[in-house]
Design a protein around this motif. Structure first.
Motif, PDB file in Angstrom:
ATOM      1  N   GLY A 257      46.811  36.109  39.110  1.00 24.51           N
ATOM      2  CA  GLY A 257      47.399  36.849  40.226  1.00 24.51           C
ATOM      3  C   GLY A 257      46.902  38.285  40.289  1.00 24.51           C
ATOM      4  O   GLY A 257      46.636  38.813  41.368  1.00 24.51           O
ATOM      5  N   SER A 258      46.745  38.922  39.125  1.00 30.47           N
ATOM      6  CA  SER A 258      46.234  40.293  39.078  1.00 30.47           C
ATOM      7  C   SER A 258      44.818  40.380  39.633  1.00 30.47           C
ATOM      8  O   SER A 258      44.499  41.255  40.434  1.00 30.47           O
ATOM      9  N   ILE A 259      43.977  39.478  39.191  1.00 34.96           N
ATOM     10  CA  ILE A 259      42.581  39.470  39.650  1.00 34.96           C
ATOM     11  C   ILE A 259      42.537  39.219  41.157  1.00 34.96           C
ATOM     12  O   ILE A 259      41.824  39.910  41.899  1.00 34.96           O
TER      13      ILE A 259
ATOM     14  N   GLN B 137      50.173  33.306  49.385  1.00 34.27           N
ATOM     15  CA  GLN B 137      51.044  34.337  49.942  1.00 34.27           C
ATOM     16  C   GLN B 137      50.623  35.723  49.463  1.00 34.27           C
ATOM     17  O   GLN B 137      50.598  36.683  50.243  1.00 34.27           O
ATOM     18  N   LEU B 138      50.293  35.836  48.179  1.00 33.77           N
ATOM     19  CA  LEU B 138      49.818  37.115  47.642  1.00 33.77           C
ATOM     20  C   LEU B 138      48.510  37.528  48.295  1.00 33.77           C
ATOM     21  O   LEU B 138      48.321  38.690  48.675  1.00 33.77           O
ATOM     22  N   ALA B 139      47.584  36.574  48.429  1.00 36.03           N
ATOM     23  CA  ALA B 139      46.286  36.879  49.042  1.00 36.03           C
ATOM     24  C   ALA B 139      46.473  37.348  50.480  1.00 36.03           C
ATOM     25  O   ALA B 139      45.867  38.344  50.905  1.00 36.03           O
TER      26      ALA B 139
ATOM     27  N   ALA C  26      48.671  46.726  43.045  1.00 35.09           N
ATOM     28  CA  ALA C  26      48.248  45.349  43.352  1.00 35.09           C
ATOM     29  C   ALA C  26      48.030  44.560  42.066  1.00 35.09           C
ATOM     30  O   ALA C  26      48.436  43.393  41.963  1.00 35.09           O
ATOM     31  N   THR C  27      47.407  45.186  41.094  1.00 41.29           N
ATOM     32  CA  THR C  27      47.158  44.517  39.824  1.00 41.29           C
ATOM     33  C   THR C  27      48.471  44.158  39.137  1.00 41.29           C
ATOM     34  O   THR C  27      48.648  43.028  38.659  1.00 41.29           O
ATOM     35  N   TYR C  28      49.406  45.093  39.117  1.00 36.63           N
ATOM     36  CA  TYR C  28      50.680  44.836  38.444  1.00 36.63           C
ATOM     37  C   TYR C  28      51.519  43.802  39.193  1.00 36.63           C
ATOM     38  O   TYR C  28      52.069  42.885  38.594  1.00 36.63           O
ATOM     39  N   ILE C  29      51.619  43.953  40.491  1.00 34.71           N
ATOM     40  CA  ILE C  29      52.416  43.007  41.280  1.00 34.71           C
ATOM     41  C   ILE C  29      51.798  41.612  41.216  1.00 34.71           C
ATOM     42  O   ILE C  29      52.511  40.614  41.138  1.00 34.71           O
TER      43      ILE C  29
END
Length: 189
Positions: free
Chosen positions: A86-88, A5-7, A62-65
Protein backbone atom coordinates in the motif's frame (compact mmCIF):
# COMPACT_ATOMS: atom_id res chain seq x y z
CA UNK A 1 -10.57 -3.79 -3.06
CA UNK A 2 -8.69 -1.38 -0.82
CA UNK A 3 -5.75 -0.97 -3.20
CA UNK A 4 -7.96 0.23 -6.05
CA UNK A 5 -9.66 2.68 -3.68
CA UNK A 6 -6.27 3.94 -2.46
CA UNK A 7 -4.97 4.25 -6.02
CA UNK A 8 -8.05 6.18 -7.14
CA UNK A 9 -7.91 8.45 -4.08
CA UNK A 10 -4.23 9.28 -4.47
CA UNK A 11 -4.59 9.69 -8.22
CA UNK A 12 -7.12 12.46 -7.51
CA UNK A 13 -4.78 13.96 -4.91
CA UNK A 14 -1.82 13.76 -7.29
CA UNK A 15 -3.73 15.34 -10.17
CA UNK A 16 -5.63 18.04 -8.30
CA UNK A 17 -3.39 18.84 -5.34
CA UNK A 18 -1.92 22.20 -6.38
CA UNK A 19 0.40 24.36 -4.33
CA UNK A 20 2.48 21.76 -2.52
CA UNK A 21 1.88 19.57 0.49
CA UNK A 22 0.25 22.11 2.80
CA UNK A 23 -2.15 23.21 0.09
CA UNK A 24 -3.03 19.53 -0.47
CA UNK A 25 -3.84 18.85 3.19
CA UNK A 26 -7.51 19.73 3.00
CA UNK A 27 -7.94 17.50 -0.06
CA UNK A 28 -6.04 14.64 1.60
CA UNK A 29 -8.07 15.04 4.79
CA UNK A 30 -11.40 15.07 2.96
CA UNK A 31 -10.59 11.97 0.92
CA UNK A 32 -8.69 9.86 3.47
CA UNK A 33 -10.46 10.68 6.75
CA UNK A 34 -13.79 10.83 4.92
CA UNK A 35 -13.23 7.28 3.67
CA UNK A 36 -12.74 6.08 7.25
CA UNK A 37 -9.24 4.73 6.67
CA UNK A 38 -7.83 6.86 9.49
CA UNK A 39 -9.29 9.01 12.26
CA UNK A 40 -9.00 12.79 12.54
CA UNK A 41 -6.56 12.32 15.44
CA UNK A 42 -4.39 9.99 13.35
CA UNK A 43 -4.48 12.48 10.47
CA UNK A 44 -3.15 15.29 12.64
CA UNK A 45 -0.45 12.94 13.98
CA UNK A 46 0.52 12.02 10.41
CA UNK A 47 0.75 15.71 9.51
CA UNK A 48 3.01 16.37 12.51
CA UNK A 49 5.26 13.42 11.73
CA UNK A 50 5.33 14.24 8.01
CA UNK A 51 6.48 17.77 8.81
CA UNK A 52 9.40 16.50 10.88
CA UNK A 53 10.61 13.85 8.44
CA UNK A 54 12.61 14.61 5.30
CA UNK A 55 10.62 14.93 2.11
CA UNK A 56 7.38 16.53 1.00
CA UNK A 57 4.42 16.25 3.34
CA UNK A 58 2.10 14.91 0.63
CA UNK A 59 4.43 12.03 -0.21
CA UNK A 60 5.22 11.23 3.43
CA UNK A 61 1.55 11.11 4.32
CA UNK A 62 0.76 8.98 1.24
CA UNK A 63 3.43 6.49 2.26
CA UNK A 64 2.15 6.26 5.82
CA UNK A 65 -1.54 6.12 4.94
CA UNK A 66 -0.80 3.50 2.28
CA UNK A 67 0.82 1.41 5.01
CA UNK A 68 -1.96 1.84 7.58
CA UNK A 69 -5.14 1.81 5.45
CA UNK A 70 -5.10 -1.86 4.34
CA UNK A 71 -4.97 -3.05 7.96
CA UNK A 72 -7.80 -0.68 8.95
CA UNK A 73 -9.87 -1.82 5.98
CA UNK A 74 -9.62 -5.52 6.84
CA UNK A 75 -7.72 -7.54 9.43
CA UNK A 76 -6.70 -9.93 6.65
CA UNK A 77 -4.51 -7.10 5.29
CA UNK A 78 -2.86 -6.41 8.67
CA UNK A 79 0.42 -8.15 7.76
CA UNK A 80 3.34 -5.76 7.10
CA UNK A 81 3.70 -6.96 3.50
CA UNK A 82 0.23 -5.57 2.65
CA UNK A 83 1.16 -2.27 4.28
CA UNK A 84 4.41 -2.04 2.30
CA UNK A 85 2.48 -2.76 -0.90
CA UNK A 86 0.00 0.00 0.00
CA UNK A 87 2.86 2.40 0.78
CA UNK A 88 4.55 1.79 -2.55
CA UNK A 89 1.26 2.09 -4.43
CA UNK A 90 0.14 5.33 -2.76
CA UNK A 91 3.56 6.93 -3.09
CA UNK A 92 3.84 6.11 -6.79
CA UNK A 93 0.27 7.11 -7.58
CA UNK A 94 0.61 10.50 -5.87
CA UNK A 95 4.03 11.22 -7.43
CA UNK A 96 3.75 10.01 -11.04
CA UNK A 97 0.84 12.24 -12.17
CA UNK A 98 2.47 15.30 -10.60
CA UNK A 99 5.78 14.42 -12.21
CA UNK A 100 4.22 14.00 -15.65
CA UNK A 101 2.20 17.22 -15.31
CA UNK A 102 5.29 19.11 -14.17
CA UNK A 103 7.35 17.70 -17.02
CA UNK A 104 4.76 18.73 -19.60
CA UNK A 105 3.93 22.12 -18.12
CA UNK A 106 7.57 23.11 -17.65
CA UNK A 107 8.16 22.43 -21.33
CA UNK A 108 4.99 24.32 -22.26
CA UNK A 109 5.76 27.27 -19.97
CA UNK A 110 9.33 27.60 -21.18
CA UNK A 111 8.01 27.85 -24.74
CA UNK A 112 5.20 30.29 -23.90
CA UNK A 113 6.48 32.20 -20.86
CA UNK A 114 5.99 35.59 -22.52
CA UNK A 115 2.38 34.84 -23.50
CA UNK A 116 -0.10 37.13 -21.74
CA UNK A 117 -2.54 34.24 -21.15
CA UNK A 118 0.13 32.16 -19.39
CA UNK A 119 1.14 35.18 -17.28
CA UNK A 120 -2.52 35.77 -16.40
CA UNK A 121 -3.00 32.15 -15.35
CA UNK A 122 -0.05 32.34 -12.96
CA UNK A 123 -1.22 35.68 -11.61
CA UNK A 124 -4.56 34.04 -10.80
CA UNK A 125 -3.01 30.89 -9.31
CA UNK A 126 -0.76 32.61 -6.76
CA UNK A 127 -3.58 33.84 -4.50
CA UNK A 128 -5.32 30.47 -4.77
CA UNK A 129 -2.24 28.69 -3.46
CA UNK A 130 -2.00 31.13 -0.54
CA UNK A 131 -5.68 30.49 0.19
CA UNK A 132 -5.15 26.72 0.09
CA UNK A 133 -2.24 26.98 2.51
CA UNK A 134 -4.35 29.18 4.81
CA UNK A 135 -7.09 26.56 4.57
CA UNK A 136 -4.60 23.91 5.68
CA UNK A 137 -3.65 26.06 8.67
CA UNK A 138 -7.31 26.38 9.67
CA UNK A 139 -7.85 22.65 9.09
CA UNK A 140 -5.12 21.89 11.63
CA UNK A 141 -6.65 24.17 14.27
CA UNK A 142 -8.74 21.45 15.84
CA UNK A 143 -9.10 19.71 19.18
CA UNK A 144 -6.68 16.98 18.09
CA UNK A 145 -3.90 19.59 17.88
CA UNK A 146 -4.93 22.02 20.60
CA UNK A 147 -6.60 19.74 23.15
CA UNK A 148 -10.10 19.54 24.50
CA UNK A 149 -9.66 20.94 28.01
CA UNK A 150 -9.00 24.62 28.74
CA UNK A 151 -5.59 23.70 30.20
CA UNK A 152 -4.61 21.83 27.02
CA UNK A 153 -5.84 24.70 24.86
CA UNK A 154 -3.91 27.35 26.80
CA UNK A 155 -0.72 25.27 26.79
CA UNK A 156 -1.05 24.40 23.09
CA UNK A 157 -1.73 27.97 22.02
CA UNK A 158 1.20 29.15 24.16
CA UNK A 159 3.54 26.65 22.51
CA UNK A 160 2.21 27.66 19.09
CA UNK A 161 2.74 31.39 19.72
CA UNK A 162 6.18 30.89 21.26
CA UNK A 163 7.23 28.66 18.35
CA UNK A 164 6.03 31.27 15.86
CA UNK A 165 7.94 34.04 17.65
CA UNK A 166 11.09 31.92 17.90
CA UNK A 167 11.10 31.12 14.17
CA UNK A 168 9.69 34.31 12.66
CA UNK A 169 11.07 37.03 14.95
CA UNK A 170 14.07 35.52 16.78
CA UNK A 171 15.07 33.57 13.63
CA UNK A 172 15.85 30.39 15.54
CA UNK A 173 16.30 27.33 13.35
CA UNK A 174 13.01 25.41 12.88
CA UNK A 175 14.58 22.09 13.90
CA UNK A 176 15.64 23.59 17.23
CA UNK A 177 12.10 24.91 17.73
CA UNK A 178 10.65 21.46 16.92
CA UNK A 179 12.96 19.79 19.45
CA UNK A 180 12.21 22.38 22.13
CA UNK A 181 8.45 22.12 21.48
CA UNK A 182 8.63 18.33 21.76
CA UNK A 183 10.47 18.60 25.06
CA UNK A 184 7.98 21.18 26.33
CA UNK A 185 5.07 18.97 25.27
CA UNK A 186 6.62 15.98 27.04
CA UNK A 187 6.86 17.86 30.34
CA UNK A 188 3.57 19.77 30.06
CA UNK A 189 1.32 16.97 28.86
Amino acid sequence: MIYLQLAWSYLKIGLFGFGGGYAMLSLIERIIVGSGWISQQMFTDIVAISQMTPGPIGINSATYIGYVAPGVYSSSYAAPVWGVLGSILCTLVVVVPSYLLTLYTSHFISRHKENSIVKGVFTGLRPVVVGLIASAALLLMNSANFGETPYDLICSVSICVIAFVMVYIVKLHPIAVIVMSGIAGFFIF
